[in-house]
Design a protein around this motif. Structure first.
Motif, short mmCIF file in Angstrom:
data_model
loop_
_atom_site.label_atom_id
_atom_site.label_comp_id
_atom_site.label_asym_id
_atom_site.label_seq_id
_atom_site.Cartn_x
_atom_site.Cartn_y
_atom_site.Cartn_z
N SER A 21 -11.77 2.41 -4.12
CA SER A 21 -10.93 2.82 -3.05
C SER A 21 -11.26 4.33 -3.26
O SER A 21 -11.62 5.01 -2.52
N GLY A 22 -10.08 5.11 -4.13
CA GLY A 22 -10.38 6.48 -4.37
C GLY A 22 -8.90 6.94 -4.77
O GLY A 22 -7.90 6.13 -5.33
N SER A 27 0.69 -1.09 0.01
CA SER A 27 0.09 -0.08 0.00
C SER A 27 0.99 1.19 0.11
O SER A 27 1.78 1.50 0.95
N LYS A 28 0.57 2.17 -0.92
CA LYS A 28 1.27 3.35 -1.02
C LYS A 28 0.59 4.72 -0.23
O LYS A 28 1.24 5.34 0.35
N THR A 29 -0.90 4.68 -0.48
CA THR A 29 -1.47 5.94 0.09
C THR A 29 -2.37 5.24 1.27
O THR A 29 -3.14 6.33 1.72
N MET A 69 -4.15 -1.24 -7.88
CA MET A 69 -3.93 -0.99 -9.37
C MET A 69 -3.19 0.15 -9.53
O MET A 69 -3.02 1.12 -8.97
N THR A 114 -5.24 0.27 0.49
CA THR A 114 -5.13 -1.10 0.55
C THR A 114 -4.72 -1.57 2.08
O THR A 114 -5.44 -2.62 2.48
N THR A 166 -7.42 -2.82 -5.12
CA THR A 166 -8.04 -1.86 -4.69
C THR A 166 -7.81 -0.90 -5.89
O THR A 166 -6.66 -0.87 -6.47
C1 FMN Z 1 -0.18 6.47 -11.18
C2 FMN Z 1 -1.47 5.90 -10.73
C3 FMN Z 1 -1.91 5.19 -11.41
C4 FMN Z 1 -3.18 4.24 -11.19
N1 FMN Z 1 -3.86 3.43 -12.00
C5 FMN Z 1 -5.08 3.16 -11.48
C6 FMN Z 1 -5.70 2.03 -12.69
O1 FMN Z 1 -4.99 1.70 -13.45
N2 FMN Z 1 -7.00 1.69 -12.27
C7 FMN Z 1 -7.34 2.05 -10.91
O2 FMN Z 1 -8.55 1.66 -10.80
N3 FMN Z 1 -6.91 2.82 -9.86
C8 FMN Z 1 -5.64 3.19 -10.54
N4 FMN Z 1 -5.08 4.14 -9.40
C9 FMN Z 1 -5.66 4.44 -8.17
C10 FMN Z 1 -5.20 3.45 -6.97
O3 FMN Z 1 -5.29 2.03 -7.68
C11 FMN Z 1 -5.80 3.49 -5.79
O4 FMN Z 1 -5.64 4.90 -5.43
C12 FMN Z 1 -5.43 2.52 -4.77
O5 FMN Z 1 -6.47 2.47 -3.88
C13 FMN Z 1 -4.16 3.19 -4.14
O6 FMN Z 1 -4.03 2.25 -2.89
P1 FMN Z 1 -2.92 2.42 -1.74
O7 FMN Z 1 -3.75 3.48 -1.15
O8 FMN Z 1 -3.04 1.28 -0.89
O9 FMN Z 1 -1.76 2.66 -2.29
C14 FMN Z 1 -3.91 4.58 -9.78
C15 FMN Z 1 -3.05 5.66 -8.98
C16 FMN Z 1 -1.88 6.05 -9.29
C17 FMN Z 1 -1.19 7.02 -8.33
#
Ligand code: FMN
Length: 179
Positions: free
Chosen positions: A116-117, A11-13, A54, A16, A82
């Motif tokens: 998620s968002g 998870s980055k943000t 994703m 997840t 997510t």
């Molecule tokens: C550069 C970037 C690319 C992303 N690509 C997708 C994507 O292809 N499909 C999608 O549904 N969400 C996409 N997202 C949204 C992330 O998947 C979503 O914010 C995720 O829940 C982040 O998980 P984390 O908070 O655990 O890191 C993207 C976000 C970023 C920053």
């Protein structure tokens, strides 16, 4: 005896991680960052789950996770992913699974998408730049539908459409597999 469940996540943000913690609370399992997991840990658990985000159409970290599970002869019990797109985007989500999972995974590995968002405040610089480019392209796309225009507006800033409700299909699946 109750099952010992390990929920590994990347998870980055934080989305997840939050989902992993909700799943842990609901199943009595342990949520742990994927990078903390090493050889030797798996013998303490009966079932292992993996969750990630994703990222530009790919499931972030899935290849590394596959490698670790293979090396440790772990059969994954379920995968959850997510993403920013809403759960209602069934066609895009089906396509995403097809592009990311191998044929045998598609048929035998229970897999779940959880909306998620976006959280710009916690994003790294490269992710923020990627999102900026993506939003620009979406906004300037010729002949975009009203839905696409609306989505371009939404993803230009942070939003949270996550909910505990979305873990239920996974939790029910885990409960079905209790011996
Ligand atoms: C550069 C970037 C690319 C992303 N690509 C997708 C994507 O292809 N499909 C999608 O549904 N969400 C996409 N997202 C949204 C992330 O998947 C979503 O914010 C995720 O829940 C982040 O998980 P984390 O908070 O655990 O890191 C993207 C976000 C970023 C920053």
């Amino acid at each position: 005896m109750s099952r010992r469940i390990l929920i590994l996540y990347k998870s980055k943000t934080g989305f997840t991680k939050r989902y992993a913690e909700m799943i842990a609370a609901e199943t009595g399992g342990t949520a742990m960052e994927f990078k903390e997991a090493g050889t030797g840990i798996f013998s303490s658990y009966d079932q292992v789950l993996f969750g990630s985000r994703m990222h530009a159409g790919r499931i972030d970290g899935l290849e590394n996770a596959r490698k670790l599970f293979q090396e440790n002869e772990v059969k994954l019990a379920a995968l959850f992913v997510t993403g920013a797109m809403p759960n209602t985007e069934a066609r895009t989500i089906a396509e995403m699974w097809k592009n990311n999972l191998k044929a045998e995974e598609l048929s035998v590995l229970p897999h779940f998408y959880m909306q998620s968002g976006l959280c710009y405040e916690k994003m790294g610089i490269f992710d923020r730049m990627m999102m900026k480019v993506f939003v620009f392209m979406m906004k300037h796309k010729k002949e975009s539908s009203p839905d696409e225009k609306h989505f371009a507006e939404i993803i230009a800033s942070s939003y949270d459409i996550s909910s505990k409700d979305y873990i239920q299909p996974l939790v029910e699946c885990m409960n079905r597999h209790v011996d």
